[in-house]
Design a protein around this motif. Structure first.
Motif, PDB file in Angstrom:
ATOM      1  N   VAL A   1      54.295 -21.315  -2.723  1.00  0.00           N
ATOM      2  CA  VAL A   1      53.447 -21.131  -1.565  1.00  0.00           C
ATOM      3  C   VAL A   1      51.980 -21.244  -1.971  1.00  0.00           C
ATOM      4  CG1 VAL A   1      52.742 -19.546   0.262  1.00  0.00           C
ATOM      5  CG2 VAL A   1      55.141 -19.734  -0.339  1.00  0.00           C
ATOM      6  N   ALA A   2      51.598 -20.565  -3.035  1.00  0.00           N
ATOM      7  CA  ALA A   2      50.196 -20.570  -3.442  1.00  0.00           C
ATOM      8  C   ALA A   2      49.712 -21.981  -3.761  1.00  0.00           C
ATOM      9  CB  ALA A   2      50.005 -19.665  -4.658  1.00  0.00           C
ATOM     10  N   ILE A   3      50.541 -22.752  -4.446  1.00  0.00           N
ATOM     11  CA  ILE A   3      50.146 -24.118  -4.796  1.00  0.00           C
ATOM     12  C   ILE A   3      50.015 -24.964  -3.531  1.00  0.00           C
ATOM     13  CG2 ILE A   3      50.886 -26.236  -5.974  1.00  0.00           C
ATOM     14  CD1 ILE A   3      52.161 -24.358  -8.110  1.00  0.00           C
ATOM     15  N   PHE A   4      50.967 -24.839  -2.616  1.00  0.00           N
ATOM     16  CA  PHE A   4      50.896 -25.580  -1.360  1.00  0.00           C
ATOM     17  C   PHE A   4      49.630 -25.217  -0.587  1.00  0.00           C
ATOM     18  CE2 PHE A   4      55.707 -26.491  -0.505  1.00  0.00           C
ATOM     19  CZ  PHE A   4      55.720 -27.394  -1.549  1.00  0.00           C
ATOM     20  N   VAL A   5      49.353 -23.938  -0.454  1.00  0.00           N
ATOM     21  CA  VAL A   5      48.176 -23.493   0.297  1.00  0.00           C
ATOM     22  C   VAL A   5      46.898 -24.012  -0.358  1.00  0.00           C
ATOM     23  CG1 VAL A   5      46.816 -21.469   0.989  1.00  0.00           C
ATOM     24  CG2 VAL A   5      49.296 -21.482   1.324  1.00  0.00           C
ATOM     25  N   GLY A  20      63.609 -31.584  -1.489  1.00  0.00           N
ATOM     26  CA  GLY A  20      63.025 -30.538  -0.649  1.00  0.00           C
ATOM     27  C   GLY A  20      64.009 -29.790   0.225  1.00  0.00           C
ATOM     28  N   THR A  21      65.301 -30.050   0.040  1.00  0.00           N
ATOM     29  CA  THR A  21      66.292 -29.348   0.860  1.00  0.00           C
ATOM     30  C   THR A  21      66.625 -27.967   0.305  1.00  0.00           C
ATOM     31  OG1 THR A  21      68.129 -30.393  -0.312  1.00  0.00           O
ATOM     32  CG2 THR A  21      67.334 -31.489   1.707  1.00  0.00           C
ATOM     33  N   GLU A  61      60.431 -27.786   5.056  1.00  0.00           N
ATOM     34  CA  GLU A  61      59.914 -27.063   6.224  1.00  0.00           C
ATOM     35  C   GLU A  61      58.675 -26.247   5.861  1.00  0.00           C
ATOM     36  OE1 GLU A  61      63.173 -25.207   8.850  1.00  0.00           O
ATOM     37  OE2 GLU A  61      64.129 -25.558   6.888  1.00  0.00           O
ATOM     38  N   LEU A  62      58.729 -25.578   4.717  1.00  0.00           N
ATOM     39  CA  LEU A  62      57.605 -24.756   4.274  1.00  0.00           C
ATOM     40  C   LEU A  62      56.346 -25.606   4.101  1.00  0.00           C
ATOM     41  CD1 LEU A  62      56.498 -22.034   3.276  1.00  0.00           C
ATOM     42  CD2 LEU A  62      57.282 -22.691   0.983  1.00  0.00           C
TER      43      LEU A  62
END
Length: 142
Positions: A1-5, A20-21, A61-62
């Motif tokens: 999450v942190a890397i994506f954000v 990504g599934t 999805e995330l």
């Protein structure tokens, strides 16, 4: 999450290993802290209980929830595909029954909060007879 954000804030593509599934059950940090405090103060401390949303989300999805742009989501070869956990979903029924605990913040609400305080739970949160909590989790961002 942190890397994506972080990558989203920088306007960069979000890289996903594999297709990504694979799914994860994410928990808002305040919900996790509430669980740990509740479990640590209760006398049932010999049991093991899960703390999670009880809902899994695919990494695809995330990524889309974070950047809202499918063009910026890229799939890259997985470095260690054999070690990937395909599905991670927590059942918090025992924590609800024993402690009256349940998560209060949904995934979408957690992502909307400044700082995005989400945790990815890698293992069961365990409680035992000693007053110390044994928690194996990976902090993604505070």
């Amino acid at each position: 999450v942190a890397i994506f954000v972080q990558r989203d804030l920088e306007g960069k593509d979000l890289n996903i290993y594999g297709d990504g599934t694979q799914t994860r059950d994410l928990l808002y940090v305040e919900d996790c802290a509430d669980f740990v405090i509740s479990a640590g103060m209760d006398t049932w401390a010999m049991a093991a209980a899960n703390a999670g949303l009880g809902r899994d989300v695919s990494i695809n999805e995330l990524a889309y929830l974070i950047c809202n742009d499918k063009q910026r989501i890229k799939h890259v070869p997985h470095i260690h595909p054999q070690s990937e956990i395909q599905k991670l979903l927590c059942n918090y029924e025992k924590a609800r029954n024993l402690l009256g605990w349940q998560p209060q913040v949904s995934l979408e609400e957690g992502l909307a909060e400044p700082g995005t305080g989400l945790l990815l739970l890698d293992r069961v949160v365990e409680c035992n007879q000693v007053p110390m909590m044994h928690i194996i989790l990976r902090m993604l961002m505070l």
